[in-house]
Design an enzyme around this catalytic site. Structure first.
Site, PDB file in Angstrom:
ATOM      1  N   SER A 145       0.855  -1.194   0.000  1.00 37.87           N
ATOM      2  CA  SER A 145       0.000   0.000   0.000  1.00 37.87           C
ATOM      3  C   SER A 145       0.895   1.250   0.000  1.00 37.87           C
ATOM      4  CB  SER A 145      -0.957  -0.053   1.202  1.00 37.87           C
ATOM      5  OG  SER A 145      -1.958   0.934   1.110  1.00 37.87           O
ATOM      6  N   ARG A 206     -12.514   6.859   8.727  1.00 36.93           N
ATOM      7  CA  ARG A 206     -11.969   5.502   8.772  1.00 36.93           C
ATOM      8  C   ARG A 206     -13.002   4.476   8.305  1.00 36.93           C
ATOM      9  NH1 ARG A 206      -7.372   2.400   8.602  1.00 36.93           N
ATOM     10  NH2 ARG A 206      -7.656   0.487   9.778  1.00 36.93           N
ATOM     11  N   ASP A 287      -9.201  -5.539  -5.630  1.00 46.68           N
ATOM     12  CA  ASP A 287      -8.805  -4.370  -4.825  1.00 46.68           C
ATOM     13  C   ASP A 287      -9.550  -3.154  -5.374  1.00 46.68           C
ATOM     14  OD1 ASP A 287      -7.509  -2.136  -3.709  1.00 46.68           O
ATOM     15  OD2 ASP A 287      -5.553  -3.117  -3.721  1.00 46.68           O
ATOM     16  N   HIS A 317      -7.964  -4.797  -0.899  1.00 50.81           N
ATOM     17  CA  HIS A 317      -6.738  -4.052  -0.608  1.00 50.81           C
ATOM     18  C   HIS A 317      -6.049  -4.564   0.658  1.00 50.81           C
ATOM     19  CE1 HIS A 317      -4.048  -0.670  -1.187  1.00 50.81           C
ATOM     20  NE2 HIS A 317      -4.168  -0.352   0.091  1.00 50.81           N
ATOM     21  N   ASP A 318      -6.807  -5.140   1.563  1.00 44.68           N
ATOM     22  CA  ASP A 318      -6.224  -5.636   2.815  1.00 44.68           C
ATOM     23  C   ASP A 318      -5.631  -7.042   2.693  1.00 44.68           C
ATOM     24  OD1 ASP A 318      -6.528  -3.395   4.348  1.00 44.68           O
ATOM     25  OD2 ASP A 318      -8.208  -4.135   5.549  1.00 44.68           O
TER      26      ASP A 318
END
Lengths: 342, 342
Positions: A145, A206, A287, A317-318
């Site tokens: 990332s 968040r 992603d 993405h994680d």
């Protein structure tokens, strides 16, 4: 054992003496310096790092997302869990028994540097850190990332100091849709700041970020329950999860750190052709922040220096943080491939 | 011409007398009634509609997203642009010269009904409206997005009153990921309300919604420019567009209307097998709110009553409003297919 404590190494370089078998031993340090930042000129900064593994082993930098930090995994000195637990461990490609793993807090992560921060600045900070530690050259840089962006800048700006790069889920520039998504997260923070609800705004930011880090597939499986009407308001199944994600983040993140590192992703633009370090690009199909097509573009730009690994994961993405075995296999392979001058 | 004005039809039913050739002529009306809502019991409501086209033509209801309303297209009585301009027009499948097009403001759209509103409530409101207008049965119901959900409910709850259904970009239940996305938009509104910045919060919610209505492909093409640093803050290329989208929305949307209709999408759950009206389901590949797989699930549940049309569009969920020619072709085909008892 003879580890220097964080206090002892602060402000000065203390040569490390680590027993050969102390694979999990670690040292932390921090020091002050002045860096010339791309968008903000000369600024005093503090650099904080953690180094784990044998003193005579090749050094690999591991850098993660904007919420990552210098503590990658629990070790004998610092027992709390790290952000890459399971990837930095005995028997893994990143085994502290055979490599020295260096990680650092990103510039701005302490919230004290409230100016635009470029990924180039992070790369320069790492070069200063390597000087400080007496490390001439990295055996590798593994970036995930935001860390992948920093790795690209380091490869361009400090070419002679790195042998190979593994860039996971980070392209040579942000996708405009992802940039818009982050801009709106920053607007949520700004809305919270209007009247003293700063942590509320950061929590909402968040929560929106979590939607970009994960996938509809995962949400479809986890949050399938019907909504409820609570106190006259509709509450959907994912809201407990989102509440928890927001609260946890607010508890450990200065607002300015979040804003400046989020901005930093959007400032990132490099020419892949300027990277002449052997680079393994790892893409996750699905992603939502870093589309596969953009990582294909990065690999194409890298020419003879680039190779691509693609994996599909419901974690999007994680995936780097969740698909430990598959990421480890990719890293093991990357480190088996000879780097230039390795 | 002999059109009743909105004022004249208010509170009472005025039989319409429309010249046969006045395809673009229209009448508006509104009236008060009491509806028993699924989650809030009996409530006084006002129903508002616009009816365009020949009095002797078959009636088609057109219902759009939560921001849509009773004015679908400019006509001789009401010259301002409508939300389905180009789809309701001479030579189109929805030509007011050959069909009578009925559209209505959703329950809650005026902001006066601040309780949970179900798609079933909207369907019941339409049934009351049809009684009021003396319309026994619809030639068709064309619903897009939220309108598709209302159409499903109408087909289930008022089976005898509709011949065919076209359900565009709306499934039998919301995807949990899309529900989470909407829940966070509602949280942005709540944060704004906490800060005495209600329109600011609504604007941010709308901006987040825009990301779900459009696609990365479109953003990639439109907002490719490098970010700027303005007053020490990073501003990405899409922000001007997002600012405009938020401001425009705030100017025409009561906060409570937005909240209650957004919730209403998340309350929607029907059993496709309960729908026994011939139904054309239209899916847009790349729609980030309503995944193709969910519409395939809807069609499977419809059994012999369902058929699927798929189109790919860079406009994602907004394709209905943007891909006018392709949507019109699908509608033309849907209306050529005989509906039950047509």
């Amino acid at each position: 054992m003879t580890f220097a404590t964080a206090a002892a190494v602060s402000e000065s370089f203390v040569p490390l003496s680590v027993p050969v078998d102390a694979g999990r031993a670690a040292v932390r340090g921090e020091f002050a310096t002045v860096l010339t930042l791309r968008h903000a000129g000369a600024r005093p900064v503090r650099l904080r790092y953690e180094l784990v593994g044998r003193a005579d082993a090749p050094v690999v930098v591991l850098a993660g997302g904007i919420s990552a930090h210098r503590h990658v995994a629990a070790n004998t000195e610092f027992a709390e869990k790290g952000w890459a637990e399971g990837l930095v461990a005995a028997g893994r490609a990143l085994d502290p028994a055979s490599l020295r793993i260096l990680a650092f807090d990103f510039l701005g992560a302490d919230g004290a540097l409230d100016v635009p921060i470029d990924t180039a600045d992070q790369a320069d900070a790492l070069a200063v850190l390597l000087d400080h530690l007496g490390i001439d050259r990295l055996h590798g840089f593994v970036g995930y990332s935001y860390g992948a962006l920093v790795g690209q800048q380091f490869a361009i700006r400090h070419r002679a100091r790195v042998t190979r790069l593994v860039a996971v889920s980070g392209a040579h520039r942000p996708h405009p849709y992802a940039a818009a998504w982050r801009a709106l997260q920053r607007r949520a923070v700004a809305l919270g700041q209007l009247q003293c609800a700063e942590s509320h705004g950061l929590s909402l930011a968040r929560q929106f970020a979590m939607l970009s880090y994960r996938t509809p597939e995962e949400f479809g499986e986890r949050f399938d329950a019907a909504p409820e009407v609570v106190n006259g308001r509709v509450r959907v199944a994912a809201e407990d999860y989102l509440d928890a994600a927001g609260a946890q983040y607010v508890g450990r993140t200065p607002v300015e750190a979040y804003l400046r590192l989020s901005e930093s992703i959007d400032l990132h633009r490099v020419d892949p052709a300027a990277i002449s370090v052997p680079t393994v690009v790892v893409a996750v199909e699905g992603d939502r922040l870093v589309p596969l097509a953009d990582l294909v573009g990065l690999v194409e730009g890298l020419g003879p220096f680039g190779s691509l690994r693609v994996l599909r994961s419901p974690y999007g993405h994680d995936a780097f943080l969740k698909e430990t075995d598959r990421i480890d296999a990719i890293l093991a392979n990357a480190f088996r491939t000879p780097g230039e001058n390795a």
